[in-house]
Structure formats: structure tokens, C-alpha cells
Write a protein that holds these residues in place. Structure first.
Motif, PDB file in Angstrom:
ATOM      1  N   VAL A  66      10.452   0.863  -3.908  1.00  9.38           N
ATOM      2  CA  VAL A  66       9.071   1.250  -4.232  1.00  9.38           C
ATOM      3  C   VAL A  66       8.241   0.009  -4.551  1.00  9.38           C
ATOM      4  O   VAL A  66       7.090  -0.120  -4.118  1.00  9.38           O
ATOM      5  CB  VAL A  66       9.053   2.258  -5.405  1.00  9.38           C
ATOM      6  CG1 VAL A  66       7.620   2.559  -5.839  1.00  9.38           C
ATOM      7  CG2 VAL A  66       9.762   3.547  -5.011  1.00  9.38           C
ATOM      8  N   ILE A  67       8.849  -0.944  -5.293  1.00  8.69           N
ATOM      9  CA  ILE A  67       8.128  -2.186  -5.615  1.00  8.69           C
ATOM     10  C   ILE A  67       7.832  -2.969  -4.334  1.00  8.69           C
ATOM     11  O   ILE A  67       6.719  -3.468  -4.130  1.00  8.69           O
ATOM     12  CB  ILE A  67       8.950  -3.029  -6.609  1.00  8.69           C
ATOM     13  CG1 ILE A  67       9.109  -2.251  -7.924  1.00  8.69           C
ATOM     14  CG2 ILE A  67       8.286  -4.381  -6.856  1.00  8.69           C
ATOM     15  CD1 ILE A  67      10.043  -2.909  -8.916  1.00  8.69           C
ATOM     16  N   LEU A  69       7.433  -1.713  -1.431  1.00 15.01           N
ATOM     17  CA  LEU A  69       6.357  -0.984  -0.740  1.00 15.01           C
ATOM     18  C   LEU A  69       4.989  -1.488  -1.177  1.00 15.01           C
ATOM     19  O   LEU A  69       4.079  -1.652  -0.364  1.00 15.01           O
ATOM     20  CB  LEU A  69       6.437   0.511  -1.049  1.00 15.01           C
ATOM     21  CG  LEU A  69       7.349   1.390  -0.224  1.00 15.01           C
ATOM     22  CD1 LEU A  69       7.228   2.832  -0.702  1.00 15.01           C
ATOM     23  CD2 LEU A  69       6.993   1.300   1.246  1.00 15.01           C
ATOM     24  N   GLY A  70       4.839  -1.694  -2.511  1.00 16.18           N
ATOM     25  CA  GLY A  70       3.562  -2.168  -3.038  1.00 16.18           C
ATOM     26  C   GLY A  70       3.177  -3.503  -2.413  1.00 16.18           C
ATOM     27  O   GLY A  70       2.033  -3.689  -1.972  1.00 16.18           O
ATOM     28  N   ALA A  73       2.404  -3.057   1.366  1.00 17.07           N
ATOM     29  CA  ALA A  73       1.125  -2.380   1.602  1.00 17.07           C
ATOM     30  C   ALA A  73      -0.017  -3.378   1.515  1.00 17.07           C
ATOM     31  O   ALA A  73      -1.004  -3.290   2.248  1.00 17.07           O
ATOM     32  CB  ALA A  73       0.934  -1.253   0.587  1.00 17.07           C
ATOM     33  N   GLN A  74       0.128  -4.361   0.607  1.00 19.70           N
ATOM     34  CA  GLN A  74      -0.903  -5.393   0.486  1.00 19.70           C
ATOM     35  C   GLN A  74      -0.901  -6.295   1.725  1.00 19.70           C
ATOM     36  O   GLN A  74      -1.953  -6.758   2.165  1.00 19.70           O
ATOM     37  CB  GLN A  74      -0.646  -6.210  -0.788  1.00 19.70           C
ATOM     38  CG  GLN A  74      -1.661  -7.310  -1.055  1.00 19.70           C
ATOM     39  CD  GLN A  74      -3.001  -6.759  -1.535  1.00 19.70           C
ATOM     40  OE1 GLN A  74      -3.046  -5.829  -2.318  1.00 19.70           O
ATOM     41  NE2 GLN A  74      -4.080  -7.332  -1.055  1.00 19.70           N
ATOM     42  N   TRP A 179      -1.228   2.756   4.658  1.00 21.71           N
ATOM     43  CA  TRP A 179      -0.748   2.768   3.276  1.00 21.71           C
ATOM     44  C   TRP A 179      -1.091   4.066   2.545  1.00 21.71           C
ATOM     45  O   TRP A 179      -0.395   4.469   1.612  1.00 21.71           O
ATOM     46  CB  TRP A 179      -1.286   1.570   2.484  1.00 21.71           C
ATOM     47  CG  TRP A 179      -2.781   1.428   2.513  1.00 21.71           C
ATOM     48  CD1 TRP A 179      -3.491   0.589   3.308  1.00 21.71           C
ATOM     49  CD2 TRP A 179      -3.747   2.143   1.720  1.00 21.71           C
ATOM     50  NE1 TRP A 179      -4.830   0.737   3.072  1.00 21.71           N
ATOM     51  CE2 TRP A 179      -5.016   1.677   2.105  1.00 21.71           C
ATOM     52  CE3 TRP A 179      -3.659   3.129   0.732  1.00 21.71           C
ATOM     53  CZ2 TRP A 179      -6.198   2.168   1.536  1.00 21.71           C
ATOM     54  CZ3 TRP A 179      -4.823   3.613   0.162  1.00 21.71           C
ATOM     55  CH2 TRP A 179      -6.070   3.139   0.573  1.00 21.71           C
ATOM     56  N   LEU A 183       0.930   6.424  -0.563  1.00 21.43           N
ATOM     57  CA  LEU A 183       0.393   6.483  -1.921  1.00 21.43           C
ATOM     58  C   LEU A 183       0.790   7.742  -2.711  1.00 21.43           C
ATOM     59  O   LEU A 183       1.143   7.627  -3.883  1.00 21.43           O
ATOM     60  CB  LEU A 183      -1.134   6.333  -1.851  1.00 21.43           C
ATOM     61  CG  LEU A 183      -1.849   6.007  -3.147  1.00 21.43           C
ATOM     62  CD1 LEU A 183      -1.243   4.800  -3.824  1.00 21.43           C
ATOM     63  CD2 LEU A 183      -3.332   5.761  -2.881  1.00 21.43           C
ATOM     64  N   THR A 186       4.167   7.315  -4.223  1.00 22.00           N
ATOM     65  CA  THR A 186       4.141   6.229  -5.204  1.00 22.00           C
ATOM     66  C   THR A 186       3.461   6.704  -6.485  1.00 22.00           C
ATOM     67  O   THR A 186       3.892   6.366  -7.593  1.00 22.00           O
ATOM     68  CB  THR A 186       3.385   5.009  -4.621  1.00 22.00           C
ATOM     69  OG1 THR A 186       3.717   4.875  -3.252  1.00 22.00           O
ATOM     70  CG2 THR A 186       3.740   3.754  -5.354  1.00 22.00           C
TER      71      THR A 186
END
Lengths: 326, 233
Positions: A66-67, A69-70, A73-74, A179, A183, A186
Motif C-alpha cells: 500500500v505504501i 502504491l502511494g 501513484a505520484q 490512480w 484510492l 487506500t
């Protein structure tokens, strides 16, 4: 026979396909995002089972995912829109050939969902129920998933499209949403951290510190506006409802001022929905459609619907003061 | 004493969205900040994130219609939806969207929430139809107007499904309310609760339908003014 996990497997295949096609185009960040989602879809049940049995590393690895993914996504670049004019002639030809029959698969989604939902208790395959109703709330979701596949088969046959195109087409739409599609899940993860960390309780505590408890109207306003604000923060009225109803609704409005619990609960929840209309935290309703409709500003849906939300807050507060103490 | 430190996570979310960082990154950072400031051990925090992420997989069902929608779009569904809707000579943007609002509310009142939605109905059908009727009424749309027309179609879907839910069939929200009260020793039947959603459903229809009508009226005035200026009258 059919279970929700089978729908997850199909989704896993779609995202795995999107990951592979993006990797082929050397769009590594997007490929990584969809690969992580595919893993969550396919191995999710195994991870949860392992966690229940006391083996925590699979869910911890997912948490690390999950981290990642963040970060991805950026980094992910928006995909340039495909050349729409190239296939315009081909589209004209199929439209001329099929006409209104093109609507059939689109309408099959609601019709088949409805038929499967209503027919679920009677549909059997051999000795097993076609749709596994062990968890009643999942029947509608399984029916919807199955209906989408039936509609896909209809669409492929009707348009004489080779089946592998379905993967490319779903990849096109998955990349269009980008993204925003990641969301909602997340946010659900954030919601559980908020819950565990006591964010809701901290907010309810701040609110009840300032509330003049003797005034019925003040309590009502704080409860209703609190539902809006907390829902906007948590992105979900279902999460805000128990916090505010046990913090303010029951002790102050029901016990002290004699409010009717049924009317208070229903109208309180619906006031929370107004908060959902206002917040990017409700990504599925507000940000995903902005991407899906290819709007230039991701907040346009919220910009268009906020006046409705404010009017509905006023309407719900009026209904609450009218009915909750009747 | 309740700790207020976890509220930092809320501040991170608001600040992150305000300065328009990527929302996924904002949410992940907010989760880490909130969890660590509440004293959750890193290993527990990872497990918590991973478990909640996997637990919420049903949210991804929004992607289920994408293959069929993609295949139909490839075959020209959006173009056909446009020509089909233009066959209704007296249809206006407002009439189309108000009809969709009514339909969406009625369907979701009977628990049929998933039959329509942004992926399966708004993108392939309602948004292009709205754009087409608006273009016929007003002439070519500028980018901003086109985006707002599409967004209104999505907003109409949201309002319809939110304020139709749970009136006649007790589903998610009503059951949640009932179970919450039951745990607190207040016993109510689901229909007792569901009934109270009806006045709000009516109010939502009236308010949003009026807003759609006003939206159209404003667009008509603005385009009429622009036409007058162009022709110099």
C-alpha cells in the motif's frame, strides 16, 4: 457455487492484464500499481486466512505494498489519449450494422443483475445453489459480477470482437481512471488506521466539549453538522454514524431531549451522505467519475454537486427538527 | 483522557488535498502519520494497512463493467447513444437528467443499487447523451461547459443513488443503524427506520431537479448572450 472470491479472481485477471500491457509499453509505475492490485485481488483471501491463523507477514507485505502504491501513484504518468479518429470509420461501420442492438449488452448488466438477485434462491446447479448465499449481503455483488461477464460475452459475440480485445479495452479504461481507481481501497485502509488511532473519538470529544447541552436545537445542529464534517473527513457516513450517534445522538438527543431513535438514525445517516457529496475522500463517487469522464479538473464533480449537498443538509436538519421530536 | 494527537493525520489529509499532491500518496502518508502518532508499532501498522486494504476489495467492483463497456465503446456505443438520443426532438438536457434522477432513485429504493453507476451507465450512455442534447440546444460546447455537463451527469447519479437507498428495502445503511441501536439496547425493526428516508428522498428529487433546471437555464442565457455579442446585436 459462485462466490465473491470468484469475482475477485476475474478482477485480478483484469488488473494482471493491465499490468502486463503497461510493462510492455515500459510504463513501469502503472504496471507496478496494477500488479499490486492484482495480487491483492487474487491472494487476498489467503492473506486474511494466514493472518487469522497467526501468520502476519503476508498482510504486512500487503501493507508495504500500500505504501509503494502511494509512491507509484505520484510517479505514474497519465497515458496520452489514444488516437480516437483512427478507428472512427470502423466504429461507424459497426454502428450502422448493429444500431440499437448495441444497447443490448449494456442493458444486460442491470437486467441480468436483477434476474440473478431475485432468482438467487431458486437457481441451482446440480445440488449446489448457483449463487452462494452464505453471506446474504454478498449476493447482490456476486450477481453484479456475473452479470458483467454475461454482458461481456454478449458484447463480444454481437460485435464479433476477438476475446483478447476485452483485455486491451479494459486496460484502456483502467489507465484512464488511473490512480483514482486505487484510492477507494487506500482510503479504506486509512479509515481503519483512523479508527484504531481513535481519530473519530478525538473529534467527538472536541465537539462535545463545546456543545451547549441544554439547548435541544444546538445539540441537533452539532449532531447533523458533525455527521457532515466527520463523513467528509472519513469519506464514509457508515464510519461517522456510530461515532457521533454514541457520542452525541444517544446521550444528548435521545436520553436528554427525548428524540425518536428511528427518525434520528435514518435522518442522521442521510445528513452524513451530504458530506459524502462534498469530499474527495469519497473517491468512488467523486474522483473516479471525474477521471472516467475525462474531466480536466478532478474536483469538477464536487464543484457541480456542492449546492445540492448544502440544500440537502438544510432539508435534513429541517426534517430532523420536525420529526425527531414528534 | 482521549489523545488528540491522531488528529495530525486529518491535518495531513486536508493539507495534502489542498496543495494537490497525488491523493493516494496523501492518504498513505496520513495513515502512517496518524498510526505512528497514536503509538501503533510499525509492524502492527503495516498489518493493519494491509488487512484493511484487502478487506475492502469489494470497492474494486466498480471495475467489473470496464471490459464490456470498453468493447462496446470500441464498437461505437457512445456515438450511437448520441445519435439515438437526438432522435427525441423535444428532449432537453434538463428533462434527460431529471428522468435519469427519478429512475436512479426508484431503482435504488428497491435495493437495485448496482444496476447503474458511473462505469456502466454514466460514461457510456448518460454523459454522451447529456453532451449531445446540450450541444443541440446551445451549439458547440467550450471545454469548461462540456466538463460541467458531464460532471452534472455524474452528480445526478450520486444524488439519485444516495437519497434513494434504503426506502423500501432494508439494505446496508438501515441494517447498520438497526444493529447499532440493538447493541445499545434499543430494538427497532428495519422498516421503522427505512420509512424515515422517504421525506429526504422526495426533498432530494425536488432540490436536485430544480438545480438541473437552473443549470440549463443559466447555460441557455450565457450562450444566448455570447451569440448576441458575436452577431453584434
Amino acid at each position: 457455487m459462485l462466490q465473491l472470491v470468484h469475482v475477485f479472481y476475474v478482477l485480478g485477471a483484469l488488473f494482471a492484464g493491465a499490468a502486463i500491457l503497461n510493462a510492455r509499453d515500459r510504463r513501469w509505475a502503472s504496471a507496478g500499481i496494477w500488479a499490486i492490485i492484482a495480487v491483492a485481488m487474487v491472494l487476498g483471501d489467503a492473506m486474511l486466512a494466514a493472518a487469522r491463523a497467526g501468520t502476519r507477514w503476508p498482510v504486512q507485505a500487503m501493507g508495504a505494498g500500500v505504501i509503494v502504491l502511494g509512491v507509484l501513484a505520484q510517479l505514474a504518468r497519465a497515458r496520452p489519449p489514444a488516437d480516437d479518429h483512427a478507428r472512427a470509420a470502423a466504429r461507424q461501420a459497426t454502428v450502422a450494422r448493429l444500431g440499437n442492438r448495441l444497447f443490448i449488452p449494456a442493458l444486460a448488466i442491470p437486467l441480468v443483475t436483477f434476474a440473478l438477485l431475485k432468482g438467487a434462491p431458486y437457481l441451482r446447479l446440480g445440488s449446489a445453489a448457483l449463487i452462494d448465499a452464505a453471506v446474504p449481503t454478498q449476493v447482490a455483488l456476486i450477481a453484479f459480477g456475473a452479470a458483467c461477464l454475461v454482458a461481456l460475452v454478449l458484447a463480444l459475440r454481437l460485435t464479433r470482437t476477438p476475446a483478447f480485445h476485452a483485455l486491451g479495452e479494459s486496460r484502456r479504461l483502467i489507465d484512464t481512471i488511473g490512480w483514482a481507481l486505487v484510492l477507494p481501497m487506500t482510503l479504506a485502509a486509512l479509515g481503519s488506521v483512523f479508527d484504531k488511532a481513535g481519530v473519530g473519538a478525538a473529534i467527538a470529544d472536541l465537539v462535545s466539549a463545546v456543545i451547549p447541552t441544554d439547548s435541544r436545537l444546538a445539540c441537533l445542529l452539532v449532531y447533523a453538522l458533525g455527521m457532515v464534517v466527520l463523513t467528509a473527513i472519513l469519506g464514509n457516513a457508515f464510519a461517522a454514524f456510530p461515532i457521533l450517534t454514541s457520542g452525541i445522538g444517544l446521550p444528548l438527543l435521545v436520553a436528554r431531549h427525548g428524540a425518536h431513535p428511528a427518525a434520528l438514525g435514518a435522518l442522521g445517516m442521510l445528513t452524513g451522505y451530504c458530506g459524502t457529496l462534498l469530499t474527495p475522500m469519497a473517491a468512488n463517487f467523486n474522483l473516479v467519475p471525474a477521471r472516467l469522464l475525462e474531466l480536466r479538473d478532478p474536483y469538477t464533480v464536487i464543484r457541480v454537486q456542492w449546492p445540492t449537498a448544502l440544500a440537502m443538509i438544510a432539508a435534513n436538519i429541517a426534517l430532523l427538527s420536525l420529526f425527531a421530536f414528534g | 483522557m482521549i489523545s488528540h494527537w491522531p488528529l495530525i493525520g486529518v491535518a495531513v489529509v486536508i493539507a495534502g488535498f489542498a496543495i494537490r499532491f497525488n491523493p493516494v500518496l496523501v492518504v498513505v502518508v496520513a495513515g502512517l502519520v496518524s498510526g505512528l502518532s497514536a503509538g501503533i508499532a510499525p509492524g502492527d501498522l503495516l498489518a493493519l494497512l494491509g488487512k484493511a486494504f484487502v478487506d475492502s476489495r469489494t470497492l474494486m467492483l466498480i471495475a467489473m463493467p470496464l471490459p464490456v463497456v470498453g468493447v462496446l465503446e470500441r464498437a461505437g456505443l457512445r456515438e450511437h447513444a448520441t445519435t439515438w438520443i437526438l432522435g427525441f426532438a423535444r428532449l432537453t438536457l434538463a428533462r434527460l437528467l431529471i428522468a435519469y434522477l427519478a429512475l436512479r432513485q426508484l431503482l435504488s429504493m428497491f435495493g437495485l443499487v448496482h444496476v447503474a453507476g458511473h462505469a456502466q451507465t454514466v460514461r457510456p450512455l448518460i454523459a454522451p447523451m447529456s453532451e449531445a442534447t446540450a450541444t443541440r440546444m446551445l451549439g458547440p460546447l467550450d471545454d469548461e461547459t462540456r466538463d460541467r455537463v458531464r460532471a452534472l451527469a455524474a452528480a445526478t447519479d450520486n444524488v439519485g443513488v444516495f437519497f434513494g437507498e434504503d426506502v423500501f428495502v432494508a439494505f446496508g445503511a438501515v441494517l447498520l443503524i438497526q444493529r447499532f441501536y440493538e447493541a445499545k439496547g434499543i430494538n427497532l425493526s428495519p422498516t421503522d427506520i427505512a420509512w424515515w428516508a422517504l421525506p429526504t428522498a422526495i426533498a432530494a428529487f425536488v432540490i436536485h431537479a430544480a438545480r438541473i433546471a437552473v443549470f440549463q437555464l443559466r447555460l441557455e442565457r450565457r450562450f444566448a448572450r455570447a451569440r448576441r455579442q458575436r452577431t453584434g446585436l
